[in-house]
Each structure stands twice: as structure tokens, then as C-alpha cells.
Design a protein around this motif. Structure first.
Motif, PDB file in Angstrom:
ATOM      1  N   UNK A  78      18.372 -77.911 -42.640  1.00  0.00           N
ATOM      2  CA  UNK A  78      19.720 -78.175 -43.189  1.00  0.00           C
ATOM      3  C   UNK A  78      19.731 -79.508 -43.936  1.00  0.00           C
ATOM      4  N   UNK A  79      19.068 -80.508 -43.371  1.00  0.00           N
ATOM      5  CA  UNK A  79      19.029 -81.829 -44.009  1.00  0.00           C
ATOM      6  C   UNK A  79      18.291 -81.765 -45.345  1.00  0.00           C
ATOM      7  N   UNK A  80      17.174 -81.043 -45.390  1.00  0.00           N
ATOM      8  CA  UNK A  80      16.401 -80.935 -46.616  1.00  0.00           C
ATOM      9  C   UNK A  80      17.166 -80.190 -47.710  1.00  0.00           C
ATOM     10  N   UNK A  81      18.073 -79.314 -47.318  1.00  0.00           N
ATOM     11  CA  UNK A  81      18.844 -78.560 -48.311  1.00  0.00           C
ATOM     12  C   UNK A  81      19.996 -79.377 -48.882  1.00  0.00           C
ATOM     13  N   UNK A  82      20.646 -80.173 -48.030  1.00  0.00           N
ATOM     14  CA  UNK A  82      21.857 -80.873 -48.448  1.00  0.00           C
ATOM     15  C   UNK A  82      21.574 -82.274 -49.003  1.00  0.00           C
ATOM     16  N   UNK A  83      20.825 -83.068 -48.264  1.00  0.00           N
ATOM     17  CA  UNK A  83      20.783 -84.501 -48.543  1.00  0.00           C
ATOM     18  C   UNK A  83      20.027 -84.943 -49.800  1.00  0.00           C
ATOM     19  N   UNK A  84      18.833 -84.444 -50.102  1.00  0.00           N
ATOM     20  CA  UNK A  84      18.147 -84.959 -51.303  1.00  0.00           C
ATOM     21  C   UNK A  84      18.978 -84.799 -52.580  1.00  0.00           C
ATOM     22  N   UNK A 320      19.599 -78.807 -63.544  1.00  0.00           N
ATOM     23  CA  UNK A 320      18.210 -78.374 -63.724  1.00  0.00           C
ATOM     24  C   UNK A 320      17.236 -79.494 -63.369  1.00  0.00           C
ATOM     25  N   UNK A 321      17.536 -80.699 -63.833  1.00  0.00           N
ATOM     26  CA  UNK A 321      16.688 -81.849 -63.497  1.00  0.00           C
ATOM     27  C   UNK A 321      16.694 -82.108 -61.993  1.00  0.00           C
ATOM     28  N   UNK A 322      17.876 -81.992 -61.387  1.00  0.00           N
ATOM     29  CA  UNK A 322      17.989 -82.178 -59.938  1.00  0.00           C
ATOM     30  C   UNK A 322      17.156 -81.142 -59.194  1.00  0.00           C
ATOM     31  N   UNK A 323      17.214 -79.893 -59.653  1.00  0.00           N
ATOM     32  CA  UNK A 323      16.467 -78.824 -58.989  1.00  0.00           C
ATOM     33  C   UNK A 323      14.958 -79.044 -59.115  1.00  0.00           C
ATOM     34  N   UNK A 333       9.450 -78.068 -48.295  1.00  0.00           N
ATOM     35  CA  UNK A 333       9.040 -78.614 -47.000  1.00  0.00           C
ATOM     36  C   UNK A 333       9.764 -77.952 -45.825  1.00  0.00           C
ATOM     37  N   UNK A 334      10.714 -77.087 -46.139  1.00  0.00           N
ATOM     38  CA  UNK A 334      11.460 -76.425 -45.072  1.00  0.00           C
ATOM     39  C   UNK A 334      10.560 -75.477 -44.288  1.00  0.00           C
ATOM     40  N   UNK A 335      10.868 -75.333 -43.003  1.00  0.00           N
ATOM     41  CA  UNK A 335      10.170 -74.354 -42.170  1.00  0.00           C
ATOM     42  C   UNK A 335      10.706 -72.974 -42.501  1.00  0.00           C
ATOM     43  N   UNK A 336       9.815 -72.020 -42.750  1.00  0.00           N
ATOM     44  CA  UNK A 336      10.265 -70.663 -43.047  1.00  0.00           C
ATOM     45  C   UNK A 336      10.809 -70.008 -41.778  1.00  0.00           C
ATOM     46  N   UNK A 337      12.035 -69.480 -41.886  1.00  0.00           N
ATOM     47  CA  UNK A 337      12.646 -68.858 -40.710  1.00  0.00           C
ATOM     48  C   UNK A 337      13.144 -67.446 -40.976  1.00  0.00           C
ATOM     49  N   UNK A 338      13.127 -67.020 -42.240  1.00  0.00           N
ATOM     50  CA  UNK A 338      13.520 -65.651 -42.556  1.00  0.00           C
ATOM     51  C   UNK A 338      12.344 -65.009 -43.302  1.00  0.00           C
ATOM     52  N   UNK A 339      11.804 -63.964 -42.739  1.00  0.00           N
ATOM     53  CA  UNK A 339      10.641 -63.314 -43.356  1.00  0.00           C
ATOM     54  C   UNK A 339      11.089 -62.399 -44.463  1.00  0.00           C
TER      55      UNK A 339
END
Length: 342
Positions: A78-84, A320-323, A333-339
Motif C-alpha cells: 500500500x505504501x509503495x502504491x500511494x507514497x512515491x 506520464x513522467x511520474x509513472x 518492488x511490491x510483493x505479488x499477491x494476486x496470481x
């Protein structure tokens, strides 16, 4: 041959992009105080961006949590998705606002800046007269989304054993009631504003996504591949009843109808998003950057020289630059949790 119904093959990236664009249109007319016809307004609110984000969030995040309910991984993801992305937006805001005359060397900044980086969004007194009075009108949902993230594991933790579906449906009913109470009660302006920035009046939307995910209704013959059968009656219902029934009740009914329509759109031609976007998701960047642009345009009194095309182009470039340089590298870097196949 029947299509293979896979959970992860869907159009949610495309739907989030459309939702972010709807918010751009909404804020463009709202914050720049530009005229818009009543019919155009009804069309604009057919696909309200924020409720769409909340429903999709509940659907996807609950799926991720259930498949790997490690709190450590959950918080990290959740942190990796929101904060950067948020940090990039706030840093750019500091730079642009400084160039346009704001002095951040004051005591209020010492409290304000760390809280913004944590996602507790508010406009400090020294920015209250900048632009239209909010330093970025798009960011108000960030604290609510963070509250959703906190509430989800708590809801699972408190659920009676073996009765998860019934538990979430009961929670949904409770929060629909709380939402209607909030909308219909004559609360003070201060209390109304305070509650608006909590999860309480919005949580039923997130729970709708959770329930849909748990019931696997995407695979229903009434949902999968049936978007047109949902879009047409939903649009007709929303347009016809827009001015005809109590706003609070209508909004809840409309959003629930929208949620079914949304899910069907996600699983109709489910490869469409990947073909068009190629796994690129600039919706978050579009959502958080357009508000900053509008604020600066208002502050510099550029409204007469500004139009929707400029706003969309500027926002898409920033998103686009942000992405490419911020969000995507961190999401990897997120852990995969949905296959891939459920």
C-alpha cells in the motif's frame, strides 16, 4: 467455446483512467467557475470518478489482502502504491509555488510538510489565499484511501469465523445507514466538513468492491461480457432521475447501480485495457497533478488564456513522467499477491 474467465484479466486500469479524466472535467468547471449546461452536468456525473476509485479499490485491495494476508506485505504494498507518487507531487508543488511567490520558510511549514508526506492532507493558513483556497483540490481523498487501508485488515480480524460474506454485507448495510444519516442530518458546517474527510460516509463504496470480489460476481453470466446490458439502463436511470428524487437516496442507489455496471465493464472485452495501455497506469498521476495545475492557473490569473485541452495535455505529461520515473519503479518492488489466473 466459452471465454476463460480470469480474475486478473480486466479493464480496471482503463476504468481508473476514465475516472481520473472525469475528475479533471469536474474540477475544471468547478474551480475555474466556468458555465456548463444542465444536460452536460448530468452526462458528466454519469461516471463520477471518486466513487469509481473507491469501488475499484475495495475490489482489488481486498483480493490482494486475502491471497496473502501478511500485514507486513500489505502495508509495504500500500505504501509503495500511494507514497512515491504523492511525494513527487508535493515536491513539485513546493518548487512551483515557490517560483510563483510562496514563502515556505515559516513555522507552519514545519508541521504542514511532514503531515502532507504522510498523506494527512490539509491546506495551511499561509496557503489559504493561494489559488482557489486549496493547494491541491484533488488530494482530499488520499487520507480517506489510507483510512480504507487501515480498516480492511481490522474488518477481516473482527469477522466471525466462517461468516465473512455475511459480515461484510452487514457492515455494508450499517455504513449505508451511516452515509444516509450523514447526508440527511442537519449537522453544523464544521462537523459536516470534518466527517466528509473520514472514511465513514464513503466506506460503503469500498465495501461494495470487497463484497463483489468475495462473491466472485465477475464470473456471473449476468456480468461477464454484458457491459452494454448494464451501461444503457444505468445511463437511462441516472439521466431520468437526476432531478427527480431525494439526492441522498438517489446517490446511494445510483452508485450501487454504477458498481454493477463498472464490474461488467471491467470484464467485457477484458483484454482491452492491456491492448490500449500496455500495462501503463497513469491514472493516479492524472488525479493528483491536475489539481496543482488548476491552482497555479487561478493564482496567476491565467484562466482567460487557459482551456481544457491545455489542462489535459499538461496533466498527461506530468502523469506520464511520474509513472515512468517514480511510480512504476516502486510498484515493481511490491510483493505479488494476486496470481494471473484465479
Amino acid at each position: 467455446m466459452k471465454p476463460l474467465k480470469e480474475f486478473k484479466i480486466n479493464n480496471f486500469d482503463l476504468l481508473r483512467l476514465l475516472a481520473a479524466i472525469e475528475v479533471i472535467f469536474d474540477h475544471y468547471y468547478q474551480h475555474l467557475k466556468l458555465p456548463i449546461s444542465h444536460t452536460s452536468l448530468k452526462i458528466l456525473y454519469l461516471f463520477p470518478g471518486v466513487p469509481v476509485f473507491f469501488v475499484i479499490s475495495g475490489y482489488l485491495i481486498s483480493a490482494s489482502y486475502e491471497r496473502n494476508n501478511s500485514i507486513k506485505n500489505y502495508i509495504r504494498n500500500r505504501a509503495l502504491r500511494i507514497y512515491p507518487g504523492l511525494w513527487g507531487c508535493i515536491i513539485l508543488t513546493l518548487i512551483v509555488f515557490t517560483i510563483t511567490g510562496v514563502n515556505f520558510l515559516n513555522k507552519q511549514t514545519l508541521a504542514w510538510l511532514p503531515t502532507q508526506l504522510l498523506g494527512f492532507i490539509y491546506t495551511p493558513n499561509f496557503l489559504a489565499n493561494y489559488g482557489f483556497g486549496s493547494y491541491n483540490g484533488s488530494l482530499w481523498t488520499i487520507p480517506i484511501e489510507l483510512q480504507f487501508y487501515i480498516m480492511l485488515p481490522i474488518c477481516f480480524l473482527l469477522a466471525p469465523k466462517g461468516k465473512l460474506n455475511g459480515w461484510f454485507i452487514a457492515l455494508f448495510v450499517v455504513f449505508v445507514g451511516l452515509t444516509l444519516t450523514y447526508n440527511l442530518s442537519h449537522l453544523s458546517d464544521k462537523l459536516t466538513k470534518l466527517l466528509r474527510y473520514t472514511f465513514i460516509p464513503h466506506f460503503y463504496l469500498f465495501l461494495t468492491g470487497v463484497i463483489f470480489q468475495r462473491l466472485r460476481i465477475y464470473s456471473s453470466k449476468f456480468i461477464y461480457g454484458k457491459a452494454l446490458y448494464w451501461i444503457v439502463p444505468y445511463a437511462a436511470f441516472s439521466m431520468f432521475f437526476f432531478d427527480r428524487i431525494d439526492a441522498a437516496y438517489f446517490t446511494v442507489i445510483q452508485y450501487l447501480f454504477l458498481s454493477f455496471t463498472l464490474l461488467s465493464m471491467a470484464y467485457t472485452l477484458p483484454n482491452l485495457a492491456d491492448k490500449l495501455l500496455r500495462k501503463n497506469d497513469i491514472s493516479y498521476g492524472i488525479y493528483i497533478y491536475h489539481g496543482m495545475i488548476i491552482t497555479v492557473v487561478v493564482e496567476l490569473k491565467l484562466v482567460p488564456y487557459f482551456n481544457l485541452v491545455y489542462l489535459i495535455l499538461g496533466t498527461v505529461v506530468m502523469a506520464t513522467l511520474s509513472w515512468l520515473f517514480i511510480e512504476k519503479p516502486f510498484i515493481k518492488r511490491k510483493e505479488r499477491t494476486i496470481h494471473a489466473v484465479e
